[in-house]
Structures are given as C-alpha cells and as structure tokens.
Motif scaffolding. Structure first.
Motif, PDB file in Angstrom:
ATOM      1  N   GLU A  36      -9.051  66.332  88.239  1.00 46.81           N
ATOM      2  CA  GLU A  36      -9.618  67.710  88.370  1.00 46.81           C
ATOM      3  C   GLU A  36      -8.661  68.457  87.397  1.00 46.81           C
ATOM      4  O   GLU A  36      -9.143  69.643  86.901  1.00 46.81           O
ATOM      5  CB  GLU A  36      -9.416  68.307  89.706  1.00 46.81           C
ATOM      6  N   THR A  37      -7.454  68.558  87.400  1.00 52.69           N
ATOM      7  CA  THR A  37      -6.414  69.072  86.559  1.00 52.69           C
ATOM      8  C   THR A  37      -7.035  68.969  84.746  1.00 52.69           C
ATOM      9  O   THR A  37      -6.744  69.937  84.152  1.00 52.69           O
ATOM     10  CB  THR A  37      -4.828  68.727  86.831  1.00 52.69           C
ATOM     11  N   VAL A  38      -7.111  67.702  84.676  1.00 54.40           N
ATOM     12  CA  VAL A  38      -7.364  67.387  83.298  1.00 54.40           C
ATOM     13  C   VAL A  38      -8.805  68.166  82.749  1.00 54.40           C
ATOM     14  O   VAL A  38      -8.733  68.664  81.801  1.00 54.40           O
ATOM     15  CB  VAL A  38      -7.578  65.822  82.959  1.00 54.40           C
ATOM     16  N   VAL A  39      -9.570  68.005  83.751  1.00 52.39           N
ATOM     17  CA  VAL A  39     -11.079  68.726  83.307  1.00 52.39           C
ATOM     18  C   VAL A  39     -10.812  70.118  83.026  1.00 52.39           C
ATOM     19  O   VAL A  39     -11.442  70.508  82.162  1.00 52.39           O
ATOM     20  CB  VAL A  39     -12.084  68.656  84.371  1.00 52.39           C
ATOM     21  N   GLN A  40      -9.704  70.847  83.966  1.00 49.81           N
ATOM     22  CA  GLN A  40      -9.646  72.167  83.710  1.00 49.81           C
ATOM     23  C   GLN A  40      -8.710  72.416  82.385  1.00 49.81           C
ATOM     24  O   GLN A  40      -8.410  73.640  82.268  1.00 49.81           O
ATOM     25  CB  GLN A  40      -8.786  72.652  84.851  1.00 49.81           C
ATOM     26  N   TYR A  41      -8.238  71.470  81.883  1.00 51.85           N
ATOM     27  CA  TYR A  41      -7.120  71.895  80.761  1.00 51.85           C
ATOM     28  C   TYR A  41      -7.626  72.559  79.484  1.00 51.85           C
ATOM     29  O   TYR A  41      -8.968  72.144  79.133  1.00 51.85           O
ATOM     30  CB  TYR A  41      -6.778  70.522  80.177  1.00 51.85           C
ATOM     31  N   SER A  42      -7.149  73.455  79.033  1.00 52.79           N
ATOM     32  CA  SER A  42      -7.670  74.446  78.127  1.00 52.79           C
ATOM     33  C   SER A  42      -7.883  73.764  76.758  1.00 52.79           C
ATOM     34  O   SER A  42      -6.778  73.234  76.296  1.00 52.79           O
ATOM     35  CB  SER A  42      -6.879  75.852  77.836  1.00 52.79           C
ATOM     36  N   THR A  43      -8.983  73.718  76.086  1.00 50.70           N
ATOM     37  CA  THR A  43      -9.266  73.064  74.798  1.00 50.70           C
ATOM     38  C   THR A  43      -9.799  73.991  73.753  1.00 50.70           C
ATOM     39  O   THR A  43     -10.322  73.536  72.736  1.00 50.70           O
ATOM     40  CB  THR A  43      -9.982  71.839  75.135  1.00 50.70           C
ATOM     41  N   PHE A  44     -10.343  75.346  74.253  1.00 50.30           N
ATOM     42  CA  PHE A  44     -11.181  76.249  73.652  1.00 50.30           C
ATOM     43  C   PHE A  44     -10.355  77.471  73.243  1.00 50.30           C
ATOM     44  O   PHE A  44      -9.993  77.899  74.318  1.00 50.30           O
ATOM     45  CB  PHE A  44     -12.580  76.233  74.059  1.00 50.30           C
ATOM     46  N   ILE A  45     -10.544  77.849  72.098  1.00 49.85           N
ATOM     47  CA  ILE A  45     -10.147  79.569  71.743  1.00 49.85           C
ATOM     48  C   ILE A  45     -11.045  79.953  70.961  1.00 49.85           C
ATOM     49  O   ILE A  45     -11.172  79.266  69.891  1.00 49.85           O
ATOM     50  CB  ILE A  45      -8.557  79.455  71.464  1.00 49.85           C
ATOM     51  N   ASP A  46     -11.738  81.229  71.245  1.00 49.70           N
ATOM     52  CA  ASP A  46     -12.244  82.037  70.288  1.00 49.70           C
ATOM     53  C   ASP A  46     -11.742  83.265  69.977  1.00 49.70           C
ATOM     54  O   ASP A  46     -10.602  83.611  70.751  1.00 49.70           O
ATOM     55  CB  ASP A  46     -13.621  82.010  70.603  1.00 49.70           C
ATOM     56  N   ASP A 218      -5.655  56.087  83.127  1.00 48.59           N
ATOM     57  CA  ASP A 218      -6.851  56.202  83.843  1.00 48.59           C
ATOM     58  C   ASP A 218      -7.979  57.188  83.933  1.00 48.59           C
ATOM     59  O   ASP A 218      -9.200  56.803  83.567  1.00 48.59           O
ATOM     60  CB  ASP A 218      -6.707  55.648  85.270  1.00 48.59           C
ATOM     61  N   VAL A 219      -7.509  58.390  84.035  1.00 45.70           N
ATOM     62  CA  VAL A 219      -8.372  59.391  84.104  1.00 45.70           C
ATOM     63  C   VAL A 219      -9.069  59.696  82.471  1.00 45.70           C
ATOM     64  O   VAL A 219     -10.078  59.856  82.519  1.00 45.70           O
ATOM     65  CB  VAL A 219      -7.619  60.670  84.536  1.00 45.70           C
ATOM     66  N   ILE A 220      -8.123  59.489  81.547  1.00 48.33           N
ATOM     67  CA  ILE A 220      -8.467  59.797  80.176  1.00 48.33           C
ATOM     68  C   ILE A 220      -9.660  58.662  79.750  1.00 48.33           C
ATOM     69  O   ILE A 220     -10.689  58.991  78.822  1.00 48.33           O
ATOM     70  CB  ILE A 220      -7.456  59.707  78.992  1.00 48.33           C
ATOM     71  N   GLU A 221      -9.472  57.428  80.324  1.00 50.21           N
ATOM     72  CA  GLU A 221     -10.205  56.404  79.988  1.00 50.21           C
ATOM     73  C   GLU A 221     -11.492  56.897  80.693  1.00 50.21           C
ATOM     74  O   GLU A 221     -12.769  56.380  80.079  1.00 50.21           O
ATOM     75  CB  GLU A 221      -9.869  55.061  80.806  1.00 50.21           C
ATOM     76  N   GLY A 224     -12.220  60.836  78.677  1.00 51.25           N
ATOM     77  CA  GLY A 224     -11.948  61.064  77.333  1.00 51.25           C
ATOM     78  C   GLY A 224     -10.887  62.320  77.110  1.00 51.25           C
ATOM     79  O   GLY A 224     -10.418  62.949  78.157  1.00 51.25           O
ATOM     80  N   CYS A 225     -10.525  62.207  76.160  1.00 50.90           N
ATOM     81  CA  CYS A 225      -9.642  63.000  75.434  1.00 50.90           C
ATOM     82  C   CYS A 225     -10.294  64.480  75.206  1.00 50.90           C
ATOM     83  O   CYS A 225     -11.385  64.203  74.801  1.00 50.90           O
ATOM     84  CB  CYS A 225      -8.773  62.462  74.333  1.00 50.90           C
ATOM     85  N   GLY A 226      -9.312  65.536  75.290  1.00 50.52           N
ATOM     86  CA  GLY A 226     -10.177  66.772  74.969  1.00 50.52           C
ATOM     87  C   GLY A 226      -9.544  67.029  73.624  1.00 50.52           C
ATOM     88  O   GLY A 226      -8.368  66.861  73.088  1.00 50.52           O
ATOM     89  N   ALA A 227     -10.590  67.566  72.645  1.00 52.39           N
ATOM     90  CA  ALA A 227     -10.074  67.923  71.284  1.00 52.39           C
ATOM     91  C   ALA A 227     -10.251  69.527  71.418  1.00 52.39           C
ATOM     92  O   ALA A 227     -10.865  70.134  72.023  1.00 52.39           O
ATOM     93  CB  ALA A 227     -11.058  67.384  70.151  1.00 52.39           C
ATOM     94  N   ILE A 228      -9.237  70.114  70.592  1.00 55.55           N
ATOM     95  CA  ILE A 228      -9.017  71.413  70.500  1.00 55.55           C
ATOM     96  C   ILE A 228     -10.085  71.882  69.810  1.00 55.55           C
ATOM     97  O   ILE A 228     -10.517  71.841  68.426  1.00 55.55           O
ATOM     98  CB  ILE A 228      -7.765  72.096  70.228  1.00 55.55           C
ATOM     99  N   GLU A 229     -11.152  73.009  70.197  1.00 51.38           N
ATOM    100  CA  GLU A 229     -11.996  73.657  69.401  1.00 51.38           C
ATOM    101  C   GLU A 229     -11.507  75.318  68.970  1.00 51.38           C
ATOM    102  O   GLU A 229     -11.421  76.026  70.123  1.00 51.38           O
ATOM    103  CB  GLU A 229     -13.234  73.647  70.149  1.00 51.38           C
TER     104      GLU A 229
END
Length: 252
Positions: A36-46, A218-221, A224-229
């Motif tokens: 749940e924490t990983v999914v909320q991790y910030s990876t986007f900025i505009d 295990d969670v990333i498997e 997946g990894c988040g790429a910064i956009e």
C-alpha cells in the motif's frame, strides 16, 4: 515465488508470501501494508505540482550560478527534492499507521494521540526525528500529555522518536513559562525501545528493519518499479524558450 495466469487480455501475478519472521504482525498483513505504501509513492511531477508553493526563481538563479549548473539542472534538482519531500512525508506516516495492522489493542485514532492502546493505557505521540520539534511544539505536546496523565491515573504517555539521538527510555521533562515540568508517567523513547514495550520483544524493531528489504523485493516483484515522470521542463518550454524567463513569469 510467484506465478501468473491469464484473465482475458490481462495477466495476474500470484505471490507466495514468504515468512518474514516478525512475530508481532502476520506476513500477509505486513506485505499488504508495505505494498500500500509503495503504490502511494510519488513518481510524478508536473508544472502545477512544481509551482504549488510558488517557486523562488531568484534562489534558483543563485543555485545555478553558485553551483555551476545550468538552470535546467537546477530545475531537475528541485523536482527531485519535491518528490523526495512528498515521499518522506508518506514514510512519516508509515511508522504510525503500522499500528493499524498489528492488533492486540493497538489503534491509530483519527484525532488526538498518534497511537493508542487503551487496554494498556498507553498514549503515544510519534515523531520522525528527534529534531523535528521546535520549543513551542514540544511544549504543546507536553502539556497535552500532562493533561492526560493528570486526569487519568492509569495513563502513560510517550513521545516516540523514530530517528533518535540514541536508544533510550527516559522521563521527559518539559518547560512552561520558565518552569520545568516533570511527571513520572511521561516518557521520551526511541522507537526500538517502544517496539520492545509494544511487542515484548527486545529485537522487534531490528527484525522489521532486516525484513523490510525482503518485503520490498516481494512487493516490487508484484507491482513493478516506479519510474519518475517529470513534465516540468517541457511545460516551462511552452511558456518561453528561455527557462530563466519562464521561471520569472511564473513567480512575477
């Protein structure tokens, strides 16, 4: 280990959750909480997020010239800083909200203390670092705790610091209008000592720290990894071909 199965055009991965050897929380609960924490991790900025508090272009100009960087590099640095700050705030709640899933009377109230166990009369304020409170904030927290223990003869209040100066479990003294306040049921505790009290295991916090990389693997498997956009530079170029000019137009 994981396996996949097809559902129409979608693929689903089934995780076989390993034993993380924590003891105070189930493997499935901690896995889902970290996920749940990983999914909320910030990876986007505009540009809207970038300028939400109005960027100071004069500071960025100084940064560029003093550090010998291009303005584009300084803008990218500021984007990374903002994303990091958002994630640091998210992880600040990670240590608090884990007590939503451990059971045994622990809860995270919507108001009041950060963490509570009414069965054990424990009332906790949690801080990410020992130096995140100024004198005024520390005084206010102490007075809330003093009010609690003064009106509840069984209550024990704790200020828990995740990053503390040292491992400790001491009485916490407060200062109010020049007067030193002391109560034998108000404590200042590092998180390792708090976990020992909470879960009756001297090594509980160490076990979590050791297990966390495995849980994240295990969670990333699965997710997946988040790429910064990052679209900030592109949007600045739409304001003006000159990045300096675009930054000053935003602020002024």
């Amino acid at each position: 280990k994981s396996s996949t199965f097809a559902d129409g055009n979608k693929k689903h991965r089934i995780m076989a959750i390993r034993d993380y050897n924590l003891g105070f929380v189930s493997n499935e609960a901690i896995y889902n909480y970290v996920k749940e924490t990983v999914v909320q991790y910030s990876t986007f900025i505009d540009l809207k997020k970038f300028n939400s508090n109005i960027i100071d272009p004069i500071k960025l100009t100084f940064d560029a010239k003093v550090y010998g960087k291009t303005i584009e590099q300084v803008v990218d640095d500021e984007c990374v800083r903002q994303i990091d700050k958002a994630n640091s705030n998210l992880l600040g709640y990670f240590h608090q909200n884990i007590f939503k899933i451990v059971g045994n009377g622990w809860s995270v109230p919507e108001k009041g203390f950060d963490v509570v166990n009414e069965n054990r009369n424990l009332y906790v304020e949690m801080k990410s670092k020992h130096n995140t409170m100024n004198a005024s904030a520390a005084r206010d927290i102490y007075l809330v705790m003093l009010h609690k223990v003064s009106n509840d003869p069984n209550a024990i209040c704790m200020l828990v610091e995740v990053i503390a100066k040292k491992s400790q479990h001491i009485n916490w003294e407060g200062t109010f209008k020049g007067q030193i306040l002391h109560h034998d049921r108000i404590f200042r505790i590092s998180i390792d000592k708090f976990y020992e009290i909470a879960f009756n295991d001297k090594y509980a916090f160490m076990k979590l720290c050791k297990a966390l990389p495995l849980i994240l693997d295990d969670v990333i498997e699965e997710v997946g990894c988040g790429a910064i956009e990052n679209t900030v530079q592109q949007e600045l170029n739409q304001l003006s071909i000159n990045t300096f000019k675009s930054l000053y137009l935003l602020a002024f």
